[in-house]
Structure formats: C-alpha cells, structure tokens
Design a protein around this motif. Structure first.
Motif, PDB file in Angstrom:
ATOM      1  N   ALA A 305       7.972 -18.778  -8.706  1.00 15.87           N
ATOM      2  CA  ALA A 305       7.980 -19.464 -10.233  1.00 15.87           C
ATOM      3  C   ALA A 305       9.015 -17.905 -10.413  1.00 15.87           C
ATOM      4  O   ALA A 305       8.999 -17.315 -11.687  1.00 15.87           O
ATOM      5  N   GLY A 306       9.965 -17.854 -10.622  1.00 17.87           N
ATOM      6  CA  GLY A 306      10.705 -16.883 -10.872  1.00 17.87           C
ATOM      7  C   GLY A 306      10.079 -15.511 -10.161  1.00 17.87           C
ATOM      8  O   GLY A 306      11.237 -14.812 -11.254  1.00 17.87           O
ATOM      9  N   PHE A 307       9.121 -14.989  -9.762  1.00 22.47           N
ATOM     10  CA  PHE A 307       8.880 -13.367  -9.196  1.00 22.47           C
ATOM     11  C   PHE A 307       8.686 -12.991  -8.432  1.00 22.47           C
ATOM     12  O   PHE A 307       8.492 -13.715  -7.210  1.00 22.47           O
ATOM     13  N   LYS A 308       9.481 -11.754  -7.751  1.00 19.11           N
ATOM     14  CA  LYS A 308       9.260 -11.625  -7.004  1.00 19.11           C
ATOM     15  C   LYS A 308       7.720 -10.842  -6.333  1.00 19.11           C
ATOM     16  O   LYS A 308       7.211 -10.196  -6.988  1.00 19.11           O
ATOM     17  N   THR A 309       6.972 -11.825  -5.520  1.00 10.77           N
ATOM     18  CA  THR A 309       5.685 -11.073  -5.015  1.00 10.77           C
ATOM     19  C   THR A 309       5.617 -11.390  -3.376  1.00 10.77           C
ATOM     20  O   THR A 309       6.279 -11.041  -2.880  1.00 10.77           O
ATOM     21  N   ARG A 310       4.361 -11.301  -2.957  1.00  5.76           N
ATOM     22  CA  ARG A 310       3.405 -11.144  -1.786  1.00  5.76           C
ATOM     23  C   ARG A 310       2.525 -11.693  -1.935  1.00  5.76           C
ATOM     24  O   ARG A 310       1.532 -11.198  -2.557  1.00  5.76           O
ATOM     25  N   LEU A 311       2.578 -12.265  -0.901  1.00  8.07           N
ATOM     26  CA  LEU A 311       1.059 -12.787  -0.284  1.00  8.07           C
ATOM     27  C   LEU A 311       0.164 -12.161   0.073  1.00  8.07           C
ATOM     28  O   LEU A 311       0.296 -11.999   1.306  1.00  8.07           O
ATOM     29  N   ILE A 312      -1.485 -11.749  -0.470  1.00  6.42           N
ATOM     30  CA  ILE A 312      -2.427 -11.401   0.628  1.00  6.42           C
ATOM     31  C   ILE A 312      -2.591 -10.886   1.447  1.00  6.42           C
ATOM     32  O   ILE A 312      -2.636 -10.394   2.704  1.00  6.42           O
ATOM     33  N   GLU A 313      -2.216 -13.032   1.848  1.00 10.20           N
ATOM     34  CA  GLU A 313      -3.029 -13.613   3.997  1.00 10.20           C
ATOM     35  C   GLU A 313      -1.546 -12.715   4.415  1.00 10.20           C
ATOM     36  O   GLU A 313      -1.891 -12.631   5.764  1.00 10.20           O
ATOM     37  N   SER A 314      -0.682 -12.863   4.075  1.00 14.96           N
ATOM     38  CA  SER A 314       1.096 -12.107   4.884  1.00 14.96           C
ATOM     39  C   SER A 314       0.516 -10.956   4.539  1.00 14.96           C
ATOM     40  O   SER A 314       0.345 -10.550   6.203  1.00 14.96           O
ATOM     41  N   MET A 315      -0.170 -10.361   4.206  1.00 15.98           N
ATOM     42  CA  MET A 315      -0.315  -8.104   4.657  1.00 15.98           C
ATOM     43  C   MET A 315      -1.399  -8.566   5.256  1.00 15.98           C
ATOM     44  O   MET A 315      -0.843  -7.359   5.937  1.00 15.98           O
ATOM     45  N   ARG A 316      -2.210  -8.727   4.971  1.00 14.02           N
ATOM     46  CA  ARG A 316      -3.386  -8.995   5.618  1.00 14.02           C
ATOM     47  C   ARG A 316      -3.299  -8.977   7.703  1.00 14.02           C
ATOM     48  O   ARG A 316      -3.467  -8.105   8.052  1.00 14.02           O
ATOM     49  N   ALA A 317      -2.479  -9.998   7.857  1.00 13.49           N
ATOM     50  CA  ALA A 317      -2.129 -10.483   9.133  1.00 13.49           C
ATOM     51  C   ALA A 317      -1.262  -9.249   9.452  1.00 13.49           C
ATOM     52  O   ALA A 317      -1.436  -9.056  10.486  1.00 13.49           O
ATOM     53  N   GLU A 318      -0.159  -8.704   8.483  1.00 11.56           N
ATOM     54  CA  GLU A 318       0.802  -7.625   9.474  1.00 11.56           C
ATOM     55  C   GLU A 318      -0.321  -6.817   9.706  1.00 11.56           C
ATOM     56  O   GLU A 318       0.000  -5.901  10.561  1.00 11.56           O
ATOM     57  N   ILE A 319      -1.328  -6.505   9.048  1.00 10.55           N
ATOM     58  CA  ILE A 319      -1.827  -4.680   9.127  1.00 10.55           C
ATOM     59  C   ILE A 319      -2.710  -5.621  10.636  1.00 10.55           C
ATOM     60  O   ILE A 319      -2.839  -4.706  11.078  1.00 10.55           O
ATOM     61  N   THR A 320      -3.548  -6.739  10.633  1.00 10.78           N
ATOM     62  CA  THR A 320      -3.747  -6.854  11.944  1.00 10.78           C
ATOM     63  C   THR A 320      -3.036  -6.898  13.245  1.00 10.78           C
ATOM     64  O   THR A 320      -3.684  -6.007  13.830  1.00 10.78           O
ATOM     65  N   SER A 321      -1.990  -7.423  12.918  1.00  6.42           N
ATOM     66  CA  SER A 321      -0.668  -7.234  14.407  1.00  6.42           C
ATOM     67  C   SER A 321      -0.975  -6.090  14.049  1.00  6.42           C
ATOM     68  O   SER A 321      -0.289  -5.349  15.313  1.00  6.42           O
ATOM     69  N   PHE A 322      -0.250  -5.597  13.409  1.00  6.31           N
ATOM     70  CA  PHE A 322       0.270  -4.107  13.538  1.00  6.31           C
ATOM     71  C   PHE A 322      -1.253  -2.739  14.468  1.00  6.31           C
ATOM     72  O   PHE A 322      -1.382  -1.897  15.498  1.00  6.31           O
ATOM     73  N   THR A 323      -2.031  -2.954  13.533  1.00 12.88           N
ATOM     74  CA  THR A 323      -3.212  -2.622  14.596  1.00 12.88           C
ATOM     75  C   THR A 323      -3.688  -3.003  15.681  1.00 12.88           C
ATOM     76  O   THR A 323      -3.586  -1.535  16.481  1.00 12.88           O
ATOM     77  N   ARG A 324      -3.257  -3.634  16.069  1.00 16.58           N
ATOM     78  CA  ARG A 324      -3.678  -4.585  17.035  1.00 16.58           C
ATOM     79  C   ARG A 324      -2.897  -4.147  18.143  1.00 16.58           C
ATOM     80  O   ARG A 324      -3.301  -3.475  19.765  1.00 16.58           O
ATOM     81  N   ILE A 325      -1.462  -4.082  17.938  1.00 13.55           N
ATOM     82  CA  ILE A 325      -0.457  -3.602  18.916  1.00 13.55           C
ATOM     83  C   ILE A 325      -0.806  -1.864  19.170  1.00 13.55           C
ATOM     84  O   ILE A 325      -0.364  -1.760  20.031  1.00 13.55           O
ATOM     85  N   LEU A 326      -1.079  -1.541  18.077  1.00 11.10           N
ATOM     86  CA  LEU A 326      -0.921   0.215  18.701  1.00 11.10           C
ATOM     87  C   LEU A 326      -2.224   0.245  19.522  1.00 11.10           C
ATOM     88  O   LEU A 326      -2.187   1.791  20.597  1.00 11.10           O
ATOM     89  N   GLN A 327      -3.604  -0.324  19.482  1.00 10.41           N
ATOM     90  CA  GLN A 327      -4.450   0.026  19.806  1.00 10.41           C
ATOM     91  C   GLN A 327      -3.957  -0.746  21.652  1.00 10.41           C
ATOM     92  O   GLN A 327      -4.890  -0.270  22.801  1.00 10.41           O
ATOM     93  N   ALA A 328      -3.040  -2.000  22.031  1.00 14.99           N
ATOM     94  CA  ALA A 328      -3.246  -1.850  23.142  1.00 14.99           C
ATOM     95  C   ALA A 328      -2.397  -0.649  23.561  1.00 14.99           C
ATOM     96  O   ALA A 328      -2.557  -0.906  25.191  1.00 14.99           O
ATOM     97  N   ASN A 329      -1.323  -0.694  22.692  1.00 18.38           N
ATOM     98  CA  ASN A 329      -0.647   0.418  23.292  1.00 18.38           C
ATOM     99  C   ASN A 329      -0.841   2.452  23.582  1.00 18.38           C
ATOM    100  O   ASN A 329      -0.629   2.741  23.933  1.00 18.38           O
ATOM    101  N   GLY A 330      -2.624   2.291  23.380  1.00 18.88           N
ATOM    102  CA  GLY A 330      -3.384   3.161  23.498  1.00 18.88           C
ATOM    103  C   GLY A 330      -2.961   4.264  21.886  1.00 18.88           C
ATOM    104  O   GLY A 330      -3.005   5.575  22.194  1.00 18.88           O
ATOM    105  N   ARG A 331      -2.523   3.898  21.228  1.00 21.67           N
ATOM    106  CA  ARG A 331      -2.050   4.698  20.008  1.00 21.67           C
ATOM    107  C   ARG A 331      -3.115   4.568  18.842  1.00 21.67           C
ATOM    108  O   ARG A 331      -3.523   3.721  18.680  1.00 21.67           O
ATOM    109  N   TRP A 332      -2.933   5.839  18.006  1.00 18.39           N
ATOM    110  CA  TRP A 332      -3.839   5.357  16.907  1.00 18.39           C
ATOM    111  C   TRP A 332      -2.909   4.282  15.966  1.00 18.39           C
ATOM    112  O   TRP A 332      -2.252   5.388  15.036  1.00 18.39           O
TER     113      TRP A 332
END
Ligand code: PEP
Ligand code: CO
Length: 385
Positions: A305-332
């Motif tokens: 609708a003409g506004f720059k925005t971000r979806l909460i769902e995409s942000m949640r999904a990226e946080i999930t992936s990030f955390t899982r990827i770090l954990q899978a590599n034994g990183r914090w």
C-alpha cells in the motif's frame, strides 16, 4: 587524524557540494572532545567476550534513523528503558546475562540504494541520507548535504550519551545500555578516532558496525574499523561468500580477541537456509571467535500500500533458521539486531491481518517494530535456545 584514512575508496558517501565547509567541519570535529571514553569501550568488550564464549546474549536495537529533534532526555529515557526491558526478558528467559546495545547517539547517517528519490509529482531530489547529512522533507534545497549537520550530529550524540549514562547509575557494567551506530560517514567518524591507552578507538560510540554496502575489501570503512579497538560488527547479506566472511574475520580480528567482532547476518527468510550455512561453516573452520547476531529486518523488506514494511512472519522465520543453522554448526546464536521503537507505531505488519493499515507510520527510513512486536520476536528467539 591519519589522513591515509581518506585515500581508500569510500562507498555510500553523500556528495557534499561545499568542500570547504566539509573540511572545516572535519577540523572542528577533530578539535572537539571524545564522546565516549576508552574505559566504556573496554567495559563493553568484556561483556562481548562473555557473549563470544556462549555465556551471555545480546539485544541490539533502535531506530533505523535517529532524528536530531529526538535528542531530548524524555525520549532517550523511553528508548533506553524499552531496550532495558527487552534485555530483562532475554535474561529472565535464558538465565544468562544479556548485553543491551542501542542504535542510538549517532545513528544519523544512512546508506541508500539510490542516490536520488522521485516524489509522487515526478520531481527528483537527492535521497535522505540521515539527519547528519540532509533533511527528510521533500524539498530539493533541504536535501542538499550540509556539512554543518555533522557538527549538530556530534552535539546531539553528546546529549543522548549523557542521558544514556544517567541510566547506568547503580547498574552492574553488564546491565548497562551501550550506544552503537553504523560507521558510515567518514568525515564524521575519522576525526573521532582518538588515541587511547590501548591504541586507537572510536570515540563516536561504544560499538560501531560496517554496513552490508560498505564492507568491500580494501575500502575506507574496513580501514577505519581496523584502526580502532572497539567491539565492531559487520552486516553480512546475501552477496557474502564464505571466503568474504573469513577474510573479514582475518582483517578485523587478526588476534582473535573474543568479543571484538560480531557478524550481523541479514540474509532474508528466503535465502538464509541456502546461503548462511556455508558462511558459518567457513568462519567456524577458520577458528577466530565471532559473535553471531541475527538481523531479521534488512533482508525482509517489502512494499505494501505504498509503505516500506516487513512481515512479522518473515522475521520470525529468519530468526528460526539463523538459530538452527548456528546450533547445527556448534556455534552460539548470540542474539538479535532489531529496528524498533517504544512508540506504538504500525510500520511492520503481520501477514495475518487482512488488509494492513499503516495508521501510525513515523519512520523516515526503514519500518520499525512496535513494543508488542519486539517482545514477540525476542520471546520467539528464546523458545529456540
Ligand atoms: C541498517 O542497519 O539500517 C542498514 C542499512 O543495514 P544494512 O547495512 O544491513 O542494509
Ligand atoms: Co535500516
């Protein structure tokens, strides 16, 4: 000031038409007192060392672009209290210390994807580059980069830091809110590199980061970061190769000091699963300590609708992936880097809402989370640890 700082290619610098006024502003900044002390920077480094070691978390957040007129005690207190509250939530949920770093007291310069902006009427003008450069109003005259604004940025940052320090009283060092901003505008940052007991440090902030658009090898921004011993961050986006990341670690943290370097991943929910794992693996293989933070904001922008925005769902999904990827590599997975405000704005939205309504959109740059949305993302991150 080491003049060699200005010889390297410097990306994302505004075109300052008045060169003499710019040189005068740089001289003035070089003669003004340091805004932060080396001791404060070292205190934050100690906290970041705990984070690097996996025994503390980080919440970094604040405005995409701070405004000069917001450098008043009441508003600074609200921002600091809000971030303090998110850090308390992290602490309570993880039973670990949480380092709070605000995007504040210097977040006045913005990199832009286009140097020009076209108004609805079709009129073109220079893009808004942050209050340290020009004015966000749609007025071609006010958009001309004005070097005097660098001096105003200094004084506003000083006022904000004073208020920030007031909030420290009685708190343990690790529970303070520290200041951070993007080390973008070289005529501002270079004169504020000061000699300390332990070498050069950036006296413009506690923690500075290099953006996704200015982390080019051999560039002026990397050289600036190399010349200071503050804890620093580098934003890593989808164009980052595993070799790029290893090279950044080698260049910016040759001694492998724990807490010195944070990588702030902002790949976007769509690309993170494909692009982040090889980067994390290569950095882990190289061996120097790195603090990994997730910025779920900058890879997930869209226009509605003409506004720059971000979806909460995409942000949640990226946080999930990030955390899982770090954990899978034994990183914090050390924490989050968010654009947020204590104000009840409607700048980021949920895909669940039938028709997003931007009834309270105030950001002059990227869309921020309101308090409810920030709490949701921090709470979501906690469920993954
Ligand atoms: C920002 O943090 O506001 C920003 C411009 O980020 P990036 O460099 O990741 O695009
Ligand atoms: Co932003």
């Amino acid at each position: 000031m080491d003049t060699s700082l200005t010889r390297r290619p410097a990306l994302q610098q505004p075109y300052w038409p008045d060169e003499m006024a710019l040189a005068e502003a740089e001289r003035e900044l070089a003669a003004l007192p340091a805004l932060t002390t080396e001791d404060e920077v070292v205190d934050l480094m100690r906290g970041m060392a705990l984070v690097a070691d996996g025994s503390a978390l980080v919440v970094q957040g604040g405005d995409c672009a701070e405004r000069f007129h917001e450098a008043v005690p009441e508003l600074v207190r609200q921002k600091v209290d809000h971030l303090q509250g998110l850090a308390a939530l992290l602490r309570a949920g993880s039973r670990l210390p949480a380092v709070a770093i605000s995007r504040i007291a210097g977040q006045y310069g913005k990199p832009r994807s286009s140097p020009f902006e076209t108004e609805d009427s079709g009129r073109q003008m220079p893009s808004y580059c942050g209050d340290a450069v020009n004015d966000p109003a749609f007025d071609p005259v006010l958009r001309v980069p004005d070097p005097r604004r660098l001096i105003t940025a200094y004084h506003c940052s000083g006022a904000v830091l004073n208020e920030l320090r007031r909030s420290w009283s009685g708190r343990p060092i690790i529970e303070r809110v520290y200041a951070s901003h993007e080390l973008l505008l070289l005529p501002y940052e270079s004169p504020l590199v000061r000699g300390g007991v332990r070498g050069g440090y950036s006296a413009s902030t506690h923690f500075g980061w290099i953006g996704e658009r200015t982390r080019n090898p051999g560039g002026a921004h990397l050289e600036l970061a190399q010349s200071v011993h503050n804890p620093i961050g580098v934003k890593l986006g989808p164009s980052t190769s595993p070799q790029d990341a290893v090279e950044l670690s080698r260049t910016l943290n040759p001694q492998g000091v724990p807490g010195r370097l944070a990588f702030i991943a902002r790949f976007g929910a769509k690309e993170v699963d494909r692009l982040l794992p090889p980067v994390v693996e290569a950095v882990a293989g190289y061996g120097a300590p790195v603090v990994w933070l997730c910025d779920p904001m900058h890879g997930n922008g869209l226009r509605l609708a003409g506004f720059k925005t971000r979806l909460i769902e995409s942000m949640r999904a990226e946080i999930t992936s990030f955390t899982r990827i770090l954990q899978a590599n034994g990183r914090w997975p050390a924490g989050l880097h968010l654009e947020l405000t204590p104000d009840p704005v409607t700048e980021c939205v949920s895909s669940r809402s039938a028709e997003p309504r931007f009834t309270d959109y105030r950001s002059t740059c990227d869309p921020r989370l309101n308090p409810e949305q920030s709490v949701e993302l921090v709470a979501h991150f906690l469920t993954l640890l």
